[in-house]
Design an enzyme around this catalytic site. Structure first.
Site, PDB file in Angstrom:
ATOM      1  N   SER A 231      18.071   2.450   0.680  1.00 32.91           N
ATOM      2  CA  SER A 231      17.941   3.882   0.456  1.00 32.91           C
ATOM      3  C   SER A 231      19.321   4.480   0.230  1.00 32.91           C
ATOM      4  O   SER A 231      20.320   3.988   0.758  1.00 32.91           O
ATOM      5  CB  SER A 231      17.296   4.545   1.671  1.00 32.91           C
ATOM      6  OG  SER A 231      17.438   5.948   1.625  1.00 32.91           O
ATOM      7  N   SER A 232      19.362   5.570  -0.530  1.00 29.53           N
ATOM      8  CA  SER A 232      20.644   6.227  -0.769  1.00 29.53           C
ATOM      9  C   SER A 232      21.193   6.901   0.479  1.00 29.53           C
ATOM     10  O   SER A 232      22.363   7.294   0.508  1.00 29.53           O
ATOM     11  CB  SER A 232      20.498   7.266  -1.893  1.00 29.53           C
ATOM     12  OG  SER A 232      19.514   8.218  -1.559  1.00 29.53           O
ATOM     13  N   CYS A 233      20.389   7.023   1.542  1.00 26.81           N
ATOM     14  CA  CYS A 233      20.884   7.647   2.771  1.00 26.81           C
ATOM     15  C   CYS A 233      21.842   6.736   3.535  1.00 26.81           C
ATOM     16  O   CYS A 233      22.395   7.143   4.555  1.00 26.81           O
ATOM     17  CB  CYS A 233      19.725   8.067   3.666  1.00 26.81           C
ATOM     18  SG  CYS A 233      18.838   6.706   4.445  1.00 26.81           S
TER      19      CYS A 233
ATOM     20  N   TYR B 214      17.319   5.767  10.407  1.00 25.43           N
ATOM     21  CA  TYR B 214      16.781   5.018   9.275  1.00 25.43           C
ATOM     22  C   TYR B 214      17.919   4.371   8.486  1.00 25.43           C
ATOM     23  O   TYR B 214      17.837   3.208   8.081  1.00 25.43           O
ATOM     24  CB  TYR B 214      15.982   5.972   8.380  1.00 25.43           C
ATOM     25  CG  TYR B 214      15.356   5.322   7.176  1.00 25.43           C
ATOM     26  CD1 TYR B 214      14.242   4.501   7.309  1.00 25.43           C
ATOM     27  CD2 TYR B 214      15.856   5.552   5.900  1.00 25.43           C
ATOM     28  CE1 TYR B 214      13.650   3.920   6.201  1.00 25.43           C
ATOM     29  CE2 TYR B 214      15.272   4.986   4.787  1.00 25.43           C
ATOM     30  CZ  TYR B 214      14.168   4.163   4.940  1.00 25.43           C
ATOM     31  OH  TYR B 214      13.592   3.584   3.831  1.00 25.43           O
TER      32      TYR B 214
ATOM     33  N   HIS C  42       8.509  13.738   2.448  1.00 20.04           N
ATOM     34  CA  HIS C  42       9.776  14.136   1.842  1.00 20.04           C
ATOM     35  C   HIS C  42       9.595  15.450   1.089  1.00 20.04           C
ATOM     36  O   HIS C  42       8.488  15.955   0.926  1.00 20.04           O
ATOM     37  CB  HIS C  42      10.287  13.033   0.920  1.00 20.04           C
ATOM     38  CG  HIS C  42      10.739  11.813   1.658  1.00 20.04           C
ATOM     39  ND1 HIS C  42       9.998  10.649   1.709  1.00 20.04           N
ATOM     40  CD2 HIS C  42      11.850  11.573   2.395  1.00 20.04           C
ATOM     41  CE1 HIS C  42      10.639   9.752   2.441  1.00 20.04           C
ATOM     42  NE2 HIS C  42      11.762  10.284   2.866  1.00 20.04           N
TER      43      HIS C  42
ATOM     44  N   LYS D 175      18.683   0.367   7.520  1.00 17.22           N
ATOM     45  CA  LYS D 175      18.808  -0.118   6.151  1.00 17.22           C
ATOM     46  C   LYS D 175      20.155  -0.799   5.910  1.00 17.22           C
ATOM     47  O   LYS D 175      20.246  -1.785   5.176  1.00 17.22           O
ATOM     48  CB  LYS D 175      18.592   1.036   5.169  1.00 17.22           C
ATOM     49  CG  LYS D 175      17.139   1.463   5.059  1.00 17.22           C
ATOM     50  CD  LYS D 175      16.264   0.313   4.575  1.00 17.22           C
ATOM     51  CE  LYS D 175      14.810   0.668   4.464  1.00 17.22           C
ATOM     52  NZ  LYS D 175      13.988  -0.467   3.996  1.00 17.22           N
TER      53      LYS D 175
ATOM     54  N   THR E 179      17.401   6.049  -5.065  1.00 13.29           N
ATOM     55  CA  THR E 179      17.586   7.444  -4.704  1.00 13.29           C
ATOM     56  C   THR E 179      16.258   7.994  -4.190  1.00 13.29           C
ATOM     57  O   THR E 179      15.324   7.247  -3.927  1.00 13.29           O
ATOM     58  CB  THR E 179      18.104   8.247  -5.911  1.00 13.29           C
ATOM     59  OG1 THR E 179      18.500   9.543  -5.492  1.00 13.29           O
ATOM     60  CG2 THR E 179      17.060   8.332  -7.020  1.00 13.29           C
TER      61      THR E 179
ATOM     62  N   LEU F  57      12.639   9.160  -4.041  1.00 11.33           N
ATOM     63  CA  LEU F  57      11.521   8.697  -4.862  1.00 11.33           C
ATOM     64  C   LEU F  57      10.329   9.642  -4.763  1.00 11.33           C
ATOM     65  O   LEU F  57      10.155  10.345  -3.774  1.00 11.33           O
ATOM     66  CB  LEU F  57      11.095   7.302  -4.420  1.00 11.33           C
ATOM     67  CG  LEU F  57      12.171   6.220  -4.500  1.00 11.33           C
ATOM     68  CD1 LEU F  57      11.705   4.966  -3.774  1.00 11.33           C
ATOM     69  CD2 LEU F  57      12.528   5.915  -5.949  1.00 11.33           C
TER      70      LEU F  57
ATOM     71  N   ARG G  75       0.813  -1.220   0.000  1.00  9.75           N
ATOM     72  CA  ARG G  75       0.000   0.000   0.000  1.00  9.75           C
ATOM     73  C   ARG G  75       0.846   1.268   0.000  1.00  9.75           C
ATOM     74  O   ARG G  75       0.325   2.367  -0.142  1.00  9.75           O
ATOM     75  CB  ARG G  75      -0.942   0.014   1.206  1.00  9.75           C
ATOM     76  CG  ARG G  75      -2.035  -1.048   1.131  1.00  9.75           C
ATOM     77  CD  ARG G  75      -2.876  -1.053   2.388  1.00  9.75           C
ATOM     78  NE  ARG G  75      -3.959  -2.029   2.318  1.00  9.75           N
ATOM     79  CZ  ARG G  75      -4.668  -2.439   3.372  1.00  9.75           C
ATOM     80  NH1 ARG G  75      -4.397  -1.964   4.576  1.00  9.75           N
ATOM     81  NH2 ARG G  75      -5.626  -3.325   3.216  1.00  9.75           N
ATOM     82  N   GLY G  76       2.138   1.119   0.178  1.00  7.07           N
ATOM     83  CA  GLY G  76       3.028   2.282   0.214  1.00  7.07           C
ATOM     84  C   GLY G  76       3.411   2.750  -1.175  1.00  7.07           C
ATOM     85  O   GLY G  76       3.007   2.177  -2.194  1.00  7.07           O
TER      86      GLY G  76
ATOM     87  N   GLY H 223       5.768  -0.096  -2.792  1.00  8.69           N
ATOM     88  CA  GLY H 223       5.062  -1.358  -2.930  1.00  8.69           C
ATOM     89  C   GLY H 223       3.921  -1.298  -3.928  1.00  8.69           C
ATOM     90  O   GLY H 223       3.730  -2.223  -4.741  1.00  8.69           O
TER      91      GLY H 223
END
Length: 314
Positions: free
Chosen positions: A108-110, A137, A180, A141, A165, A167, A13-14, A17
């Protein structure tokens, strides 16, 4: 990955996803296992165990995560670290033990150091301190990446890790408290236009540079790499180009039709100065992004306007 394979999209639902589900369905995959948070709490080990025992997914896309922007990360560091670890540990372990053929983990790129050289190469992982505003976060990851690699080395489990990166796209979170930057700007400019506001305030100096990938492009990459990539090494997924936050704001202003001025609140943090992914490894695997930023922002704005009733915007 045959068309009637049992495919579990965790977090369907995200933003990510739901895009993966759209892509799979468009390509003819019709045996998707979808369970929302109301029926399957991925943070609960017993619930995840029961789900995998009952359904035996053959392929798993791990797109579920607790996500948010700078404000959310600074406000809820414990939740960002603990809940993401719980989700990852439960799903990766259950997928292995119940015989999944492959798991695709979305990072994630972070994950990369705050001051790593640009563009960010995959080998820069764990070479320096993280950006403090999202380290909770990022650490979760990184742990997910290492768990996938550990299960591959120790058990031969076919788990791959993709690092997207920034999104954006249909289904994004437009809540100003925890969204974001791009969806936040879309909502700010749209509401300022409707209310006749003379100014829109944006956080920071506007000088940091960011790369933005449309979530439908990411979904396409996820499906293709799940079919074709078998390596332990992480793969960056991006476009290989970036834009300053100020330039992004100007683009959103133009697309939304807002006529006022943009004011910077320099008391707010900027975050990482620059975050551009090196996508040479991705290109060598035969995949490139196809949706331009201007086209993608325009499409996302139309989706936001057309879905006001159910849009995630508190």
């Amino acid at each position: 990955m045959h068309l009637n394979a049992r495919i579990f999209v965790a977090g369907h639902r995200g933003l990510v996803g739901s895009a993966i589900v759209r892509r799979l369905q468009a390509e003819g995959y019709d045996n998707l296992l979808l369970a929302g948070r109301d029926t399957l709490d991925l943070r609960d080990r017993e619930s995840v165990e029961a789900f995998f025992a009952a359904h035996k997914p053959e392929y798993v896309f791990l797109a579920a995560a607790k996500v948010g922007g700078i404000h959310a990360n600074e406000t809820y560091p414990a939740e960002f670290l603990l809940q993401n670890l719980q989700i990852q540990n439960n799903v990766i372990d259950a997928a292995y033990r119940h015989g999944a053929s492959k798991l695709t983990f979305l990072g994630s790129s972070c994950i990369y150091p705050k001051l790593a050289p640009q563009p960010l190469k995959e080998e820069y992982l764990l070479t320096g301190p993280l950006e403090p505003t999202n380290e909770w976060y990022a650490i979760a990851k990184i742990a997910g990446i290492k768990l996938c690699q550990a299960y591959r080395r120790q058990y031969g489990f076919n788990a791959i890790s993709l690092m997207p990166t920034n999104l954006y796209g249909p289904g994004d979170n437009f809540d100003l408290a925890n969204s974001h930057v791009l969806p936040a700007l879309i909502r700010k400019f749209h509401e300022a236009k409707l209310n006749g506001n003379q100014q829109v305030v944006m956080w920071g100096t506007g000088t940091p540079r960011r790369e933005f990938l449309h979530v439908d492009d990411l979904a396409d990459a996820c499906v293709q790499l799940t079919r074709t990539y078998e390596g332990e090494e992480i793969i960056n997924v991006g476009v290989g180009e970036d834009i300053s936050i100020r330039e992004l704001a100007e683009l959103v202003k133009e697309i939304t039709g807002y006529q006022g001025e943009i004011v910077n609140d320099t008391s707010k943090p900027d975050g990482t100065p620059r975050k551009l992914l090196d996508v040479s490894r991705l290109h060598a695997l035969g995949w490139q992004a196809t949706i331009s930023l201007s086209d993608g922002v325009e499409q996302t704005y139309r989706w936001f306007v057309d879905n006001q009733a159910q849009v995630r915007a508190a």
